[in-house]
Structures are given as C-alpha cells and as structure tokens.
Design a protein around this motif. Structure first.
Motif, PDB file in Angstrom:
ATOM      1  N   HIS A   1      -9.625   5.102   2.494  1.00  0.00           N
ATOM      2  CA  HIS A   1      -8.897   4.846   3.739  1.00  0.00           C
ATOM      3  C   HIS A   1      -9.430   5.875   4.730  1.00  0.00           C
ATOM      4  O   HIS A   1      -9.128   7.062   4.612  1.00  0.00           O
ATOM      5  CB  HIS A   1      -7.387   5.029   3.475  1.00  0.00           C
ATOM      6  CG  HIS A   1      -6.534   4.961   4.695  1.00  0.00           C
ATOM      7  ND1 HIS A   1      -5.265   5.523   4.746  1.00  0.00           N
ATOM      8  CD2 HIS A   1      -6.741   4.408   5.914  1.00  0.00           C
ATOM      9  CE1 HIS A   1      -4.741   5.308   5.930  1.00  0.00           C
ATOM     10  NE2 HIS A   1      -5.609   4.651   6.668  1.00  0.00           N
TER      11      HIS A   1
ATOM     12  N   HIS B   1       1.014   0.708   9.365  1.00  0.00           N
ATOM     13  CA  HIS B   1       1.419   2.032   8.863  1.00  0.00           C
ATOM     14  C   HIS B   1       2.423   2.574   9.881  1.00  0.00           C
ATOM     15  O   HIS B   1       2.040   3.140  10.905  1.00  0.00           O
ATOM     16  CB  HIS B   1       0.173   2.920   8.754  1.00  0.00           C
ATOM     17  CG  HIS B   1       0.435   4.327   8.319  1.00  0.00           C
ATOM     18  ND1 HIS B   1       0.169   4.776   7.044  1.00  0.00           N
ATOM     19  CD2 HIS B   1       0.928   5.402   8.978  1.00  0.00           C
ATOM     20  CE1 HIS B   1       0.478   6.053   6.946  1.00  0.00           C
ATOM     21  NE2 HIS B   1       0.941   6.467   8.108  1.00  0.00           N
TER      22      HIS B   1
ATOM     23  N   THR C   1       1.969   4.968   0.027  1.00  0.00           N
ATOM     24  CA  THR C   1       1.417   6.262   0.459  1.00  0.00           C
ATOM     25  C   THR C   1       2.345   7.442   0.121  1.00  0.00           C
ATOM     26  O   THR C   1       2.245   8.518   0.702  1.00  0.00           O
ATOM     27  CB  THR C   1       1.027   6.215   1.959  1.00  0.00           C
ATOM     28  OG1 THR C   1       0.365   7.440   2.297  1.00  0.00           O
ATOM     29  CG2 THR C   1       2.208   6.010   2.883  1.00  0.00           C
TER      30      THR C   1
ATOM     31  N   PHE D   1       0.898  -1.160   0.000  1.00  0.00           N
ATOM     32  CA  PHE D   1       0.000   0.000   0.000  1.00  0.00           C
ATOM     33  C   PHE D   1       0.934   1.207   0.000  1.00  0.00           C
ATOM     34  O   PHE D   1       1.580   1.506   0.992  1.00  0.00           O
ATOM     35  CB  PHE D   1      -0.852  -0.056   1.279  1.00  0.00           C
ATOM     36  CG  PHE D   1      -1.832   1.069   1.492  1.00  0.00           C
ATOM     37  CD1 PHE D   1      -1.407   2.369   1.753  1.00  0.00           C
ATOM     38  CD2 PHE D   1      -3.205   0.821   1.500  1.00  0.00           C
ATOM     39  CE1 PHE D   1      -2.312   3.397   1.991  1.00  0.00           C
ATOM     40  CE2 PHE D   1      -4.121   1.844   1.741  1.00  0.00           C
ATOM     41  CZ  PHE D   1      -3.667   3.133   1.991  1.00  0.00           C
TER      42      PHE D   1
ATOM     43  N   CYS E   1      -6.733   4.626  -4.000  1.00  0.00           N
ATOM     44  CA  CYS E   1      -7.361   4.856  -2.693  1.00  0.00           C
ATOM     45  C   CYS E   1      -7.273   6.339  -2.322  1.00  0.00           C
ATOM     46  O   CYS E   1      -6.294   7.011  -2.648  1.00  0.00           O
ATOM     47  CB  CYS E   1      -6.584   3.999  -1.681  1.00  0.00           C
ATOM     48  SG  CYS E   1      -7.145   4.167   0.006  1.00  0.00           S
TER      49      CYS E   1
ATOM     50  N   ARG F   1       0.412  10.505  -0.574  1.00  0.00           N
ATOM     51  CA  ARG F   1      -0.425  11.058   0.503  1.00  0.00           C
ATOM     52  C   ARG F   1       0.453  11.401   1.709  1.00  0.00           C
ATOM     53  O   ARG F   1       0.851  12.536   1.878  1.00  0.00           O
ATOM     54  CB  ARG F   1      -1.549  10.063   0.840  1.00  0.00           C
ATOM     55  CG  ARG F   1      -2.711  10.712   1.551  1.00  0.00           C
ATOM     56  CD  ARG F   1      -2.481  10.884   3.043  1.00  0.00           C
ATOM     57  NE  ARG F   1      -2.318   9.615   3.729  1.00  0.00           N
ATOM     58  CZ  ARG F   1      -1.864   9.540   4.982  1.00  0.00           C
ATOM     59  NH1 ARG F   1      -1.534  10.625   5.663  1.00  0.00           N
ATOM     60  NH2 ARG F   1      -1.721   8.358   5.556  1.00  0.00           N
TER      61      ARG F   1
ATOM     62  N   GLU G   1      -2.255   5.082  -2.503  1.00  0.00           N
ATOM     63  CA  GLU G   1      -3.032   6.095  -1.781  1.00  0.00           C
ATOM     64  C   GLU G   1      -2.679   7.423  -2.456  1.00  0.00           C
ATOM     65  O   GLU G   1      -1.608   7.991  -2.240  1.00  0.00           O
ATOM     66  CB  GLU G   1      -2.676   6.125  -0.293  1.00  0.00           C
ATOM     67  CG  GLU G   1      -3.614   7.044   0.480  1.00  0.00           C
ATOM     68  CD  GLU G   1      -3.416   6.973   1.997  1.00  0.00           C
ATOM     69  OE1 GLU G   1      -4.418   7.067   2.718  1.00  0.00           O
ATOM     70  OE2 GLU G   1      -2.264   6.839   2.457  1.00  0.00           O
TER      71      GLU G   1
ATOM     72  N   LEU H   1      -7.773   9.177   0.984  1.00  0.00           N
ATOM     73  CA  LEU H   1      -7.861   9.276   2.452  1.00  0.00           C
ATOM     74  C   LEU H   1      -9.052  10.161   2.837  1.00  0.00           C
ATOM     75  O   LEU H   1      -9.349  11.157   2.165  1.00  0.00           O
ATOM     76  CB  LEU H   1      -6.568   9.879   3.019  1.00  0.00           C
ATOM     77  CG  LEU H   1      -6.491   9.969   4.544  1.00  0.00           C
ATOM     78  CD1 LEU H   1      -6.358   8.586   5.189  1.00  0.00           C
ATOM     79  CD2 LEU H   1      -5.326  10.847   5.012  1.00  0.00           C
TER      80      LEU H   1
ATOM     81  N   HIS I   1       1.954  -0.362   4.636  1.00  0.00           N
ATOM     82  CA  HIS I   1       1.937   1.008   4.117  1.00  0.00           C
ATOM     83  C   HIS I   1       3.393   1.464   4.035  1.00  0.00           C
ATOM     84  O   HIS I   1       4.130   1.392   5.028  1.00  0.00           O
ATOM     85  CB  HIS I   1       1.201   1.946   5.078  1.00  0.00           C
ATOM     86  CG  HIS I   1      -0.282   1.783   5.098  1.00  0.00           C
ATOM     87  ND1 HIS I   1      -1.128   2.826   5.420  1.00  0.00           N
ATOM     88  CD2 HIS I   1      -1.087   0.724   4.835  1.00  0.00           C
ATOM     89  CE1 HIS I   1      -2.389   2.396   5.367  1.00  0.00           C
ATOM     90  NE2 HIS I   1      -2.386   1.125   5.025  1.00  0.00           N
TER      91      HIS I   1
END
Ligand code: KIV
Ligand code: ZN
Length: 523
Positions: A110, A212, A27, A25, A88, A30, A61, A90, A236
């Motif tokens: 998420h 995460h 990120t 995942f 995805c 993000r 993300e 947030l 993450h």
C-alpha cells in the motif's frame, strides 16, 4: 499498462473474487497501531493477525516496515504464518520504503503520497508534478517486483478534484491494482463521498476503489457506506475503530451495517467479532467505551422496564440485531428503571422463584437502591431476593469479605491477609506477592479454594480521574477449573480495595453461574 489487474480477479481467500462482496482491508495493525499510546510487540501483532484471519478479513495491513526493526520482524512473522488473508505492508512512494516492505515477503504494498496542496506545500515541499512523478514511479517499481499494489492519495478529500483524478488515472495507467481514497482528517460528509467516488470512477474505469475514512466528526462508517453505495469495493477499517486521533471506520460497525442494513456481503464471520474486539482491546490496552456500537458493554444490555419487557417478549422490539450474530449475549441490569418482567427473568436465571408480592417488594427495593445511585450486580440482586424471601442465614454458596489487610513497602515482601465468610464458616488466608494487589488476589484465591480453583485470568486497572486521589476502575476476569468464566469490575480510590471487591464479585458470579447451570439441568 492497464490498471485493471488480473491479480485482483484471484482472491487469496480462494477462488475468484465475488464481485458482489465488499472486501475488508483491515488496518488495525497499521493505522490502528498509530493510535496514541499503542505499541505492539511482534508477538502481539502476530496474535492479532491470526485472529483477523480467523475473522475472515480479506487484507491485513500488517504494518509500516520502514518504521522499526520490530515492525520488520512482525511483518516477516505475519507474512510467513500461512494466513489466508492478503498480507499488505505500507510504504511511502520511496524505493527505500518499498524495498523494506518487499523484504518482508508481503503479498501487496500500500503505497501513498499526499496530494492536497496543504500537504504538498507544508509537509512534502513538493510541486503537484513532483508528487505525480513519485506516485507513478512507486507503482511501477512495486509492479516490477510482482506484488499487488494499492495506491493512496493521502488527504484525497481536500485535494483539488481535477488533480486527484489526474493522479489516479496516471497510477491506474501504470498498473495500480487498487486505488484508495483516504479521508485523512475525516472532513468529508456522506453526500460528498458519494459524489467523489462516482467522479473518480469515471477515470479509473474498472480498477477497484478503496476507502480509508477517519472518524474526526464521527462520520467514518457513514462516509464509507456512502462511498460503497457509489461503487467502491474495498473498505479500510480497524477493529474497535482504532487509528490516528479519533480513529478509522470501525470494522464491527461497518460490517454489521453492511450486513443488517444493506444486505451486502463481506467475508467476515460475524460471530467472531466480539472475541476479536476483546482481544484487540486487551492487547492494545485501549478500553472500549460502554456505549460503543456492537462491541461496547451496553450494546446488548437493557435496564428500563419498558425495554426489558419488550425484548423478553420479542427481542426485535429493542434490538436491531440478535446479540449472538456478533458473538454476544443479551443482559438485563437491575436498576432504578427496572420493571417486574426484567427482574423476574433475572431471578429465574439465578434459580430464584418468587411470587407476585415478593417480586413487587424486590422491584421496589431495587428502585430505592437505584435512587441512591447503586448499581446492582447479580450477586447484589441475589442477596436482596434472599432477604425478601426471609432467607436470613448466610448463603452457603456465596463468599463475603469479613476483613482484609495488606502490608507493603521498600525491602518488605508485600503480604496480604484476608478473612472471608462462606455460609457460617470463616476462612483465613495469607499470601505474598510482587505487590499489594498480587498478594491480595492470591490470598483471596487461597481462602476460597473450597469452591474449587477459581483463578484470576485477566486484570485491568484504569484511572477514571487524574491525580494521586484518582478514582480507579478495576476490571477482572476469573475462571474455574471447568472453564466457567465471569467478568467483574469495581471502582474506588484505593486500588487494592477495588481489586479485592472485584475479585470477590467475580468469584460470586462464577458461583451464581454454576447455580444457574445446575438449575437449567434440573428444570
Ligand atoms: O489516513 C491516511 O491518509 C492514511 C494513509 C497512509 C492512507 O492512513
Ligand atoms: Zn489513516
């Protein structure tokens, strides 16, 4: 509603999910964009998303849509780009945030709310019961709109474990497809993470667990690995370990540790790791420390005689993985710790053959220069070898700077003049530009045009110290018409001079590469 999702049994990357595989995942777009000083345009974000998709991450993300119009535009562009990865967005546990993400056309949401008492009391000003209600409502709302939902209990690792399990159980019963354990301020240790995941698993049954982890104590990757060993499925991560404060678990470190140390599969095409790291560094402007694992400049560089001898005989002596596995190449630095084997190998690559006495002499000179604090580039080593071999005539295949001047000011067109020597001929060129560096770069390119077009492709300037007399480092990349590229850097108090030095070094490196290539064809 049961939390074990049918959604999760189908991977957007095609076919059914292989339950052995750890899902990545990502990120970077993000949490990574929340790195202090980083701000990306929608086009930047789309470019990175496409590269992450090529890299093979499972979930991207792509952003936090409620934050700005640009963020919404970026999310929409990414959601529409036809990527294989799950896209995805947030959202806090508010319907407004969730609507903003839904409007972007994401595959999954998420959603998060803090559950630790410190966050509840001082930030959210909510009771535990209120937070629990918000969490359930958000999950229900997302599911009623048919999207996959991952629920995060922010600051989970500082949350009362009994309450944390109550929240996770409730959201799973409501239909959450994945639950996430964020170590928001990076305070957990691997043994505790193992315990926590094992404990949470008892209440979430077969709903997959994500992790995460933040890197405040440098433990993000170790904590993620420990949680995976306790049964978490999804990690993450962010490219180059970007993220709030000290960042998130780094994608490259986690993926390679899983693969090389634990023989666990991910969908990542590891040979694309380095180019992805470079792209993210270039677009975000966050420079990678040289000794950063996997993607740092020195991660596959060797200087000391003992180490270079070892890797030249058998790479695994001093390399835990082949550089090619992550899209890199091994390199050897001539310096004060160097030994004969390494220098000889470097000279051979440059097409220079020396006998044992000449080699000894070169090694001694390299060490003397090293003792004086000099870092030798390939160009320097080649010049030094030529001197030892008695080749005193200027190398007709190398460029040296004779003189250089630049004029700049207000209501003046910045103009640079440069004189370079190639072989025993001088070449003079002048050029104007938008500033002194631009005009200098153009003047050098013009003066060296007899080598075929060697053009500046990337330029990056970084202050190493503060103040108007700051030491600055210039890093450049040049490329010739046949796609031969080279990177070079130079540091100094005068950024124009450092730029000129870096540019000439870059041009000479391209020329050396061409020579190496010609040598390889002949031998
Ligand atoms: O670090 C954190 O807790 C987060 C949440 C949004 C999951 O980034
Ligand atoms: Zn975070």
């Amino acid at each position: 509603m049961s939390g074990s999702s049918s959604n999760n049994k189908k991977s957007k990357r095609g076919g059914s999910v292989d339950y052995e595989r750890i899902l990545i995942f990502d990120t970077t777009l993000r949490d990574g964009e929340q790195t202090p000083g980083v701000s990306l345009t929608p086009e930047n974000k789309l470019q990175i998303a496409k590269q992450l998709d090529r890299l093979g991450v499972d979930i991207i993300e792509a952003g936090f849509p409620i934050t700005s119009k640009g963020e919404i535009e970026a999310m929409k562009m990414i959601a529409k780009a036809g990527l294989n990865a799950e896209i995805c967005g947030l959202a806090r546990t508010s319907r407004k945030d969730i609507d903003a993400a839904l409007d972007c056309g994401v595959d999954s949401i998420h959603t998060f709310i803090a559950t630790s008492d410190i966050h509840l009391k001082h930030k959210l000003k909510m009771t535990r019961e209120q937070a629990l209600e918000k969490a359930i409502d958000a999950v229900e709302y997302c599911r009623s709109h048919g999207v996959t939902v991952e629920f995060s209990a922010e600051d989970a690792t500082r949350t009362d474990p009994a309450y944390l399990k109550q929240v996770f159980k409730a959201v799973c019963d409501t239909g959450a497809n994945r639950i996430d354990i964020p170590d928001t301020v990076g305070v957990i240790t691997p043994d505790k993470m193992f315990q926590l995941v094992a404990d949470v698993k008892t209440v979430v049954k077969n709903v997959p667990i994500s992790l995460h982890c933040h890197n405040d104590f440098g433990l993000a990757v170790a904590n993620t690995l420990a949680g995976i060993n306790a049964g978490a499925r999804t990690a993450h991560v962010a490219v180059n370990g970007l993220g709030e404060r000290a960042g998130n678990a780094s994608l490259e470190e986690l993926v390679m540790a899983l693969y090389c140390l634990q023989r666990r599969k991910t969908g990542v095409h590891t040979e694309l790791i380095y180019e992805t790291s470079r792209l993210v560094s270039r677009i975000t402007g966050i420079v990678i420390q040289p000794n950063k694992a996997i993607v740092g400049e020195n991660a596959f560089g060797h200087e000391s005689g003992i180490h270079t001898h070892g890797v030249l005989e058998m790479p695994l002596t001093y390399e835990p993985m082949a550089p090619e596995l992550v899209g890199r190449k091994r390199w050897i630095q001539a310096g004060k710790h160097a030994g004969g084997h390494g220098i000889d190998a470097q000279l051979k690559e440059l097409g220079i053959d020396v006998n044992q006495n000449q080699l000894k002499d070169i090694v001694e000179r390299v060490k003397d220069l090293g003792d004086k604090g000099k870092r030798l580039s390939e160009t320097d080593l080649s010049a030094l070898a030529r001197a030892v071999l008695g080749q005193t005539a200027p190398d007709e295949k190398m460029v040296t700077l004779q003189d250089f001047s630049v004029m700049t000011g207000v209501r003046v067109v910045p103009t640079a003049s440069v004189r370079v020597v190639i072989g025993n001929k001088s070449f003079v060129a002048s050029e104007t530009g938008v500033g002194p560096v631009d005009s200098a770069m153009k003047a050098i390119q013009k003066a060296t045009d007899s080598f075929g077009e060697i053009r500046l492709k990337e330029y990056r300037l970084e202050a190493i110290t503060g103040g108007s007399d700051a030491l600055a480092e210039v890093r450049i990349k040049v490329e010739d018409a046949n796609g031969v590229t080279s990177s070079a850097s130079a540091a100094g108090e005068d950024i124009v001079v450092a730029s000129v030095e870096a540019m000439l070094d870059g041009i000479n490196k391209v020329l050396l590469k061409r020579r190496k290539m010609a040598h390889q064809v002949q031998s």
